[in-house]
Design an enzyme around this catalytic site. Structure first.
Site, PDB file in Angstrom:
ATOM      1  CG  HIS A 164      90.806 -50.457 -56.339  1.00  0.00           C
ATOM      2  ND1 HIS A 164      90.811 -51.483 -55.429  1.00  0.00           N
ATOM      3  CD2 HIS A 164      90.830 -49.304 -55.608  1.00  0.00           C
ATOM      4  CE1 HIS A 164      90.818 -50.971 -54.199  1.00  0.00           C
ATOM      5  NE2 HIS A 164      90.839 -49.663 -54.286  1.00  0.00           N
ATOM      6  CD  GLU A 214      88.540 -47.235 -54.121  1.00  0.00           C
ATOM      7  OE1 GLU A 214      88.044 -48.282 -53.663  1.00  0.00           O
ATOM      8  OE2 GLU A 214      89.695 -46.862 -53.871  1.00  0.00           O
ATOM      9  CG  HIS A 233      93.036 -46.002 -53.146  1.00  0.00           C
ATOM     10  ND1 HIS A 233      92.689 -47.320 -53.272  1.00  0.00           N
ATOM     11  CD2 HIS A 233      94.361 -45.924 -53.450  1.00  0.00           C
ATOM     12  CE1 HIS A 233      93.758 -48.019 -53.631  1.00  0.00           C
ATOM     13  NE2 HIS A 233      94.797 -47.194 -53.758  1.00  0.00           N
ATOM     14  CD  GLU A 237      91.187 -44.630 -49.183  1.00  0.00           C
ATOM     15  OE1 GLU A 237      90.251 -44.411 -49.982  1.00  0.00           O
ATOM     16  OE2 GLU A 237      91.672 -45.772 -48.985  1.00  0.00           O
TER      17      GLU A 237
HETATM   18 ZN    ZN Z   1      90.828 -48.193 -52.828  1.00  0.00          ZN
END
Ligand code: ZN
Length: 367
Positions: free
Chosen positions: A198, A213, A266, A329
């Protein structure tokens, strides 16, 4: 886990000291009559530069260059008011030329000339007087997303030094922070791409209490880089600044860097109505399986988070990269268990250490 002790035995001769590859600022000189800055480093460098307004400042970053002395500042009276030099980041020396209020520079007329890969001349145009605020971004798009608008200064397309003790292979122009590190990896050195997900207008998922995030990603990514650089891994970041970077450029950066490994960072999210869902998971598409398993195992061991496993997934950055690639993640920003931990900077350090350990174990054993 103490990486310092572990790694010399783990990685043996595969890794070389990254510090030995760093360049040093040898000399600089500002010629006030000619508005000319000369920069000399011991190893080649690819500068990057941008203009910031109100007051106008030309910022020149020398990535991979150590200052090795206290920050310096030189007062110049006139339209060009001062020159400051400091170690901006651990491996970036930053030079700032500040103009007096009411003066500005045309970014198109600032000329960077590489005499050698390690010797640059920055020719400034005559400062222009402004009567109104500068319309930043009128000539080129902003390069960083920040409170101040910055304008990229065009740099030479290619640098072909006629002679240099240690010439660098020619690289495309350093545009933004683009993740390019101008110091070249040593032969046999592991090249790792860290891809913070991102950025810019896209904060990624937003979870409990507005936890974003990107605010989880960046501290982990930077700490991970530091840990791995200390262990002699050559690290390339797809982005360092808070900017919008598409998926394809992330893959291109990894391919151009000829990366050995690719790790995208992430944090996860699910509906706000599901705070019961927490846990860490690591994705791979094909050759990243061993790396994903190693990272996943280390995170679960170090943090005690719920283990959602290492799984195969068709994410773009995993499918399109040619080297072992994973996407971590690091827990759910929407998870009642994970969210408070992901806000905690000490926890994020632990997370970065675990990912580093997972990478290092994989490099050592291939599993
Ligand atoms: Zn992400």
């Amino acid at each position: 886990m103490n990486l310092r002790i572990l790694v010399p035995t783990l990685l043996g001769s595969v890794l070389l000291s990254a510090a030995a590859e760093a360049s040093t600022l040898q000399n600089w000189r500002f010629d006030r009559n000619q508005n000319r800055l000369e920069i000399q480093t011991d190893i080649g460098v690819q500068p990057r530069a941008f203009l910031i307004f109100n007051p106008t400042r030309l910022v020149i970053d020398l990535p991979g260059v150590l200052l090795r002395r206290p920050k310096q500042s030189e007062d110049l009276d006139g339209a060009i008011r001062s020159l400051r030099i400091a170690q901006f980041e651990r491996q970036t020396t930053r030079m700032v030329i500040e103009l007096a209020p009411g003066y500005t520079l045309d970014p198109q007329k600032i000329k960077f000339r590489g005499v050698f890969a390690n010797q640059w001349i920055v020719q400034l145009p005559e400062p222009e007087q402004t009567t109104e605020p500068v319309a930043a971004g009128a000539t080129s798009p902003p390069t960083t997303v920040s409170a101040q608008t910055a304008v990229a200064v065009p740099l030479p397309e290619k640098l072909r030094p006629p002679l240099s003790v240690r010439p660098l292979p020619v690289r495309p122009p350093a545009t933004l922070s683009g993740g390019r590190d101008p110091v070249q990896p040593a032969r046999g050195q592991v090249v790792l791409v860290i891809d913070p997900g991102h950025g810019g207008p896209d904060p990624g998922a937003v979870g409990i209490g507005g936890l974003r995030e990107v605010d989880v990603i960046m501290p982990v990514a930077f700490h991970l880089r530091e840990l791995l650089q200390k262990q002699g891994i050559y690290v390339v970041m797809t982005r360092e600044d808070d900017l919008d970077l598409g998926l394809e450029p992330r893959v291109q950066i990894a391919e151009r860097a000829n990366a050995s490994l690719f790790v995208s960072i992430h944090a996860n999210a699910i509906s706000m109505a599901r705070p019961d869902v927490s846990g860490v998971e690591t994705f791979y598409f094909s050759s990243g399986k061993g790396l994903a398993q190693s990272i996943q195992r280390n995170i679960v061991q170090a943090t005690g988070m719920r283990d959602r496993g290492a799984k195969r997934a068709r994410f773009y950055v995993l499918q399109r990269t040619s080297m072992p690639a994973v996407l971590v993640e690091m827990g759910f920003v929407t998870g009642a268990e994970d969210a408070p931990r992901l806000r905690d900077s000490e926890f994020l350090k632990k997370m970065a250490e675990a990912i580093a350990q997972g990478i290092l174990e994989y490099v050592r054993t291939g599993e």
